[in-house]
Design a protein around this motif. Structure first.
Motif: not given
Length: 68
Positions: A42-45, A40, A22
Motif C-alpha cells: 500500500l503506502e508503506a515500505g 512494501y 505486499g
C-alpha cells in the motif's frame, strides 16, 4: 551525458508476494555486492541490509564489481 545507457547500480535478484498483498524484494548493490531486503505494501515500505549471524552484511560476489 544524455542518452547514454548506464548500468543500474541496484538489481533485484528475488521478488515475492508477501502476506497482506505486499511485495518483498532482495536487491543487490552491484558496486559493493551488499544485499538488501525491500518490503512494501500500500503506502508503506521499508529497506534493511541483510546480515549474517555476526551482523556483517551479506555479500553477493556474483554481482560485486571488482575494483581494479
Amino acid at each position: 551525458m544524455f542518452g547514454e545507457k548506464k548500468e543500474s547500480r541496484f538489481v533485484t535478484i528475488l521478488s515475492e508476494s508477501a502476506k497482506g498483498g505486499g511485495i518483498a524484494r532482495v536487491m543487490v548493490d552491484t558496486e559493493t555486492g551488499i544485499q538488501y531486503l525491500f518490503v512494501y505494501a500500500l503506502e508503506a515500505g521499508g529497506l534493511t541490509i541483510l546480515a549474517d549471524e555476526d551482523g556483517k552484511p551479506l555479500i553477493n560476489e556474483e554481482y560485486r564489481r571488482k575494483k581494479d
